[in-house]
Motif scaffolding. Structure first.
Motif, PDB file in Angstrom:
ATOM      1  N   SER A   7       0.838  -1.216   0.000  1.00  0.00           N
ATOM      2  CA  SER A   7       0.000   0.000   0.000  1.00  0.00           C
ATOM      3  C   SER A   7       0.865   1.256   0.000  1.00  0.00           C
ATOM      4  N   SER A   8       1.915   1.241   0.788  1.00  0.00           N
ATOM      5  CA  SER A   8       2.808   2.408   0.849  1.00  0.00           C
ATOM      6  C   SER A   8       3.450   2.676  -0.507  1.00  0.00           C
ATOM      7  N   VAL A   9       3.898   1.636  -1.165  1.00  0.00           N
ATOM      8  CA  VAL A   9       4.538   1.799  -2.475  1.00  0.00           C
ATOM      9  C   VAL A   9       3.539   2.311  -3.497  1.00  0.00           C
ATOM     10  N   LYS A  10       2.336   1.766  -3.508  1.00  0.00           N
ATOM     11  CA  LYS A  10       1.321   2.187  -4.473  1.00  0.00           C
ATOM     12  C   LYS A  10       0.896   3.637  -4.254  1.00  0.00           C
ATOM     13  N   ASN A  11       0.953   4.121  -3.021  1.00  0.00           N
ATOM     14  CA  ASN A  11       0.544   5.493  -2.713  1.00  0.00           C
ATOM     15  C   ASN A  11       1.645   6.521  -2.961  1.00  0.00           C
ATOM     16  N   ASP A  12       2.860   6.074  -3.245  1.00  0.00           N
ATOM     17  CA  ASP A  12       3.978   6.984  -3.527  1.00  0.00           C
ATOM     18  C   ASP A  12       4.281   6.894  -5.022  1.00  0.00           C
ATOM     19  N   SER A  13       3.996   7.967  -5.752  1.00  0.00           N
ATOM     20  CA  SER A  13       4.135   7.927  -7.219  1.00  0.00           C
ATOM     21  C   SER A  13       5.562   7.631  -7.663  1.00  0.00           C
ATOM     22  N   ARG A  14       6.554   8.104  -6.914  1.00  0.00           N
ATOM     23  CA  ARG A  14       7.950   7.833  -7.293  1.00  0.00           C
ATOM     24  C   ARG A  14       8.265   6.351  -7.168  1.00  0.00           C
ATOM     25  N   MET A  15       7.815   5.746  -6.090  1.00  0.00           N
ATOM     26  CA  MET A  15       8.094   4.321  -5.879  1.00  0.00           C
ATOM     27  C   MET A  15       7.223   3.444  -6.769  1.00  0.00           C
ATOM     28  N   ALA A  16       5.996   3.859  -7.010  1.00  0.00           N
ATOM     29  CA  ALA A  16       5.078   3.053  -7.821  1.00  0.00           C
ATOM     30  C   ALA A  16       5.561   2.924  -9.262  1.00  0.00           C
ATOM     31  N   SER A  17       6.332   3.903  -9.728  1.00  0.00           N
ATOM     32  CA  SER A  17       6.812   3.857 -11.116  1.00  0.00           C
ATOM     33  C   SER A  17       8.189   3.211 -11.234  1.00  0.00           C
ATOM     34  N   SER A  18       8.775   2.810 -10.120  1.00  0.00           N
ATOM     35  CA  SER A  18      10.107   2.201 -10.135  1.00  0.00           C
ATOM     36  C   SER A  18      10.007   0.687  -9.951  1.00  0.00           C
ATOM     37  N   SER A  19      10.873  -0.033 -10.634  1.00  0.00           N
ATOM     38  CA  SER A  19      10.821  -1.496 -10.559  1.00  0.00           C
ATOM     39  C   SER A  19      11.407  -2.043  -9.253  1.00  0.00           C
ATOM     40  N   THR A  20      12.343  -1.344  -8.649  1.00  0.00           N
ATOM     41  CA  THR A  20      12.992  -1.864  -7.439  1.00  0.00           C
ATOM     42  C   THR A  20      12.025  -2.000  -6.263  1.00  0.00           C
ATOM     43  N   PRO A  21      11.220  -0.977  -5.940  1.00  0.00           N
ATOM     44  CA  PRO A  21      10.250  -1.165  -4.849  1.00  0.00           C
ATOM     45  C   PRO A  21       9.229  -2.273  -5.140  1.00  0.00           C
ATOM     46  N   LYS A  22       8.843  -2.401  -6.412  1.00  0.00           N
ATOM     47  CA  LYS A  22       7.900  -3.459  -6.780  1.00  0.00           C
ATOM     48  C   LYS A  22       8.519  -4.833  -6.531  1.00  0.00           C
ATOM     49  N   LEU A  23       9.794  -4.987  -6.876  1.00  0.00           N
ATOM     50  CA  LEU A  23      10.503  -6.237  -6.632  1.00  0.00           C
ATOM     51  C   LEU A  23      10.548  -6.537  -5.137  1.00  0.00           C
ATOM     52  N   TYR A  24      10.823  -5.524  -4.349  1.00  0.00           N
ATOM     53  CA  TYR A  24      10.911  -5.692  -2.898  1.00  0.00           C
ATOM     54  C   TYR A  24       9.562  -6.133  -2.323  1.00  0.00           C
ATOM     55  N   VAL A  25       8.492  -5.515  -2.787  1.00  0.00           N
ATOM     56  CA  VAL A  25       7.143  -5.873  -2.314  1.00  0.00           C
ATOM     57  C   VAL A  25       6.808  -7.316  -2.693  1.00  0.00           C
ATOM     58  N   LEU A  26       7.120  -7.689  -3.928  1.00  0.00           N
ATOM     59  CA  LEU A  26       6.849  -9.068  -4.359  1.00  0.00           C
ATOM     60  C   LEU A  26       7.644 -10.081  -3.540  1.00  0.00           C
ATOM     61  N   ALA A  27       8.883  -9.759  -3.226  1.00  0.00           N
ATOM     62  CA  ALA A  27       9.701 -10.654  -2.400  1.00  0.00           C
ATOM     63  C   ALA A  27       9.092 -10.770  -1.003  1.00  0.00           C
ATOM     64  N   ALA A  28       8.632  -9.653  -0.442  1.00  0.00           N
ATOM     65  CA  ALA A  28       8.016  -9.675   0.887  1.00  0.00           C
ATOM     66  C   ALA A  28       6.745 -10.533   0.872  1.00  0.00           C
ATOM     67  N   LYS A  29       5.932 -10.395  -0.168  1.00  0.00           N
ATOM     68  CA  LYS A  29       4.703 -11.200  -0.270  1.00  0.00           C
ATOM     69  C   LYS A  29       5.031 -12.687  -0.398  1.00  0.00           C
ATOM     70  N   MET A  30       6.027 -13.002  -1.243  1.00  0.00           N
ATOM     71  CA  MET A  30       6.407 -14.399  -1.441  1.00  0.00           C
ATOM     72  C   MET A  30       6.937 -15.000  -0.131  1.00  0.00           C
ATOM     73  N   LEU A  31       7.781 -14.243   0.563  1.00  0.00           N
ATOM     74  CA  LEU A  31       8.309 -14.741   1.835  1.00  0.00           C
ATOM     75  C   LEU A  31       7.186 -14.899   2.861  1.00  0.00           C
ATOM     76  N   GLY A  32       6.227 -13.990   2.849  1.00  0.00           N
ATOM     77  CA  GLY A  32       5.079 -14.097   3.751  1.00  0.00           C
ATOM     78  C   GLY A  32       4.278 -15.359   3.484  1.00  0.00           C
ATOM     79  N   GLN A  33       4.085 -15.684   2.218  1.00  0.00           N
ATOM     80  CA  GLN A  33       3.369 -16.916   1.871  1.00  0.00           C
ATOM     81  C   GLN A  33       4.136 -18.152   2.341  1.00  0.00           C
ATOM     82  N   LEU A  34       5.457 -18.118   2.197  1.00  0.00           N
ATOM     83  CA  LEU A  34       6.258 -19.262   2.647  1.00  0.00           C
ATOM     84  C   LEU A  34       6.169 -19.443   4.160  1.00  0.00           C
ATOM     85  N   VAL A  35       6.090 -18.329   4.879  1.00  0.00           N
ATOM     86  CA  VAL A  35       5.918 -18.405   6.337  1.00  0.00           C
ATOM     87  C   VAL A  35       4.536 -18.969   6.654  1.00  0.00           C
TER      88      VAL A  35
END
Length: 124
Positions: A7-35
Protein backbone atom coordinates in the motif's frame (compact mmCIF):
# COMPACT_ATOMS: atom_id res chain seq x y z
CA UNK A 1 3.65 -6.44 6.78
CA UNK A 2 3.90 -7.14 3.03
CA UNK A 3 0.39 -5.76 2.41
CA UNK A 4 1.20 -2.58 4.35
CA UNK A 5 4.40 -2.21 2.34
CA UNK A 6 2.48 -2.76 -0.91
CA UNK A 7 0.00 0.00 0.00
CA UNK A 8 2.81 2.41 0.85
CA UNK A 9 4.54 1.80 -2.47
CA UNK A 10 1.32 2.19 -4.47
CA UNK A 11 0.54 5.49 -2.71
CA UNK A 12 3.98 6.98 -3.53
CA UNK A 13 4.14 7.93 -7.22
CA UNK A 14 7.95 7.83 -7.29
CA UNK A 15 8.09 4.32 -5.88
CA UNK A 16 5.08 3.05 -7.82
CA UNK A 17 6.81 3.86 -11.12
CA UNK A 18 10.11 2.20 -10.13
CA UNK A 19 10.82 -1.50 -10.56
CA UNK A 20 12.99 -1.86 -7.44
CA UNK A 21 10.25 -1.16 -4.85
CA UNK A 22 7.90 -3.46 -6.78
CA UNK A 23 10.50 -6.24 -6.63
CA UNK A 24 10.91 -5.69 -2.90
CA UNK A 25 7.14 -5.87 -2.31
CA UNK A 26 6.85 -9.07 -4.36
CA UNK A 27 9.70 -10.65 -2.40
CA UNK A 28 8.02 -9.67 0.89
CA UNK A 29 4.70 -11.20 -0.27
CA UNK A 30 6.41 -14.40 -1.44
CA UNK A 31 8.31 -14.74 1.84
CA UNK A 32 5.08 -14.10 3.75
CA UNK A 33 3.37 -16.92 1.87
CA UNK A 34 6.26 -19.26 2.65
CA UNK A 35 5.92 -18.40 6.34
CA UNK A 36 2.13 -18.96 6.18
CA UNK A 37 2.75 -22.36 4.55
CA UNK A 38 5.25 -23.19 7.33
CA UNK A 39 8.00 -23.71 4.75
CA UNK A 40 10.29 -21.18 6.42
CA UNK A 41 10.26 -19.46 9.78
CA UNK A 42 9.36 -15.81 10.31
CA UNK A 43 12.97 -14.94 11.32
CA UNK A 44 14.25 -16.64 8.15
CA UNK A 45 11.85 -14.61 6.02
CA UNK A 46 12.90 -11.39 7.74
CA UNK A 47 16.56 -12.26 7.17
CA UNK A 48 15.95 -12.95 3.47
CA UNK A 49 14.05 -9.70 3.06
CA UNK A 50 16.79 -7.76 4.88
CA UNK A 51 19.44 -9.37 2.64
CA UNK A 52 17.49 -8.30 -0.43
CA UNK A 53 17.24 -4.76 0.96
CA UNK A 54 21.00 -4.58 1.59
CA UNK A 55 21.75 -5.89 -1.90
CA UNK A 56 19.39 -3.35 -3.45
CA UNK A 57 21.08 -0.55 -1.49
CA UNK A 58 24.53 -1.72 -2.61
CA UNK A 59 23.43 -1.89 -6.24
CA UNK A 60 21.92 1.60 -6.11
CA UNK A 61 25.12 2.98 -4.57
CA UNK A 62 27.21 1.29 -7.27
CA UNK A 63 24.90 2.64 -9.98
CA UNK A 64 25.18 6.17 -8.59
CA UNK A 65 28.95 5.90 -8.40
CA UNK A 66 29.13 4.66 -11.99
CA UNK A 67 26.87 7.47 -13.13
CA UNK A 68 29.05 10.03 -11.34
CA UNK A 69 32.17 8.58 -12.95
CA UNK A 70 30.52 8.70 -16.39
CA UNK A 71 29.57 12.34 -15.91
CA UNK A 72 33.09 13.20 -14.77
CA UNK A 73 34.56 11.37 -17.78
CA UNK A 74 32.23 13.26 -20.12
CA UNK A 75 33.30 16.58 -18.60
CA UNK A 76 36.97 15.68 -19.00
CA UNK A 77 36.32 14.74 -22.63
CA UNK A 78 34.56 18.04 -23.22
CA UNK A 79 37.47 19.95 -21.66
CA UNK A 80 39.98 18.09 -23.82
CA UNK A 81 37.93 18.76 -26.95
CA UNK A 82 37.62 22.46 -26.09
CA UNK A 83 41.37 22.71 -25.51
CA UNK A 84 42.13 21.02 -28.82
CA UNK A 85 39.72 23.34 -30.64
CA UNK A 86 41.38 26.38 -29.06
CA UNK A 87 44.83 25.12 -30.09
CA UNK A 88 43.63 24.42 -33.64
CA UNK A 89 41.96 27.81 -33.89
CA UNK A 90 45.13 29.56 -32.75
CA UNK A 91 47.29 27.52 -35.16
CA UNK A 92 45.05 28.44 -38.11
CA UNK A 93 44.81 32.14 -37.26
CA UNK A 94 47.02 34.30 -39.51
CA UNK A 95 49.67 36.21 -37.63
CA UNK A 96 51.61 39.09 -39.08
CA UNK A 97 55.28 38.31 -39.38
CA UNK A 98 57.76 41.14 -39.64
CA UNK A 99 60.98 39.95 -41.27
CA UNK A 100 64.26 41.60 -40.42
CA UNK A 101 64.63 44.97 -42.09
CA UNK A 102 66.35 44.86 -45.44
CA UNK A 103 67.13 47.79 -47.58
CA UNK A 104 66.37 47.20 -51.25
CA UNK A 105 65.04 50.56 -52.29
CA UNK A 106 61.27 50.97 -52.08
CA UNK A 107 60.41 47.27 -51.62
CA UNK A 108 57.84 46.44 -48.92
CA UNK A 109 57.35 42.87 -47.71
CA UNK A 110 54.49 41.60 -45.56
CA UNK A 111 54.43 38.04 -44.30
CA UNK A 112 51.62 36.06 -42.67
CA UNK A 113 51.94 32.85 -40.76
CA UNK A 114 49.26 30.14 -41.06
CA UNK A 115 50.18 27.33 -38.69
CA UNK A 116 53.64 26.21 -39.77
CA UNK A 117 53.48 27.97 -43.17
CA UNK A 118 54.61 31.52 -43.87
CA UNK A 119 53.31 33.46 -46.87
CA UNK A 120 55.04 36.69 -47.92
CA UNK A 121 53.96 39.38 -50.38
CA UNK A 122 56.36 41.99 -51.66
CA UNK A 123 55.40 45.21 -53.37
CA UNK A 124 57.50 47.96 -54.99
Amino acid sequence: MANCLDSSVKNDSRMASSSTPKLYVLAAKMLGQLVDQKKISDPQARLELQNLYVNIQRQEAADQQAQGAAIQQALLGYQAMSTMQAIEKKANRPEIYYPPATSHGNVSTNCYRMGNNVQCNSSY
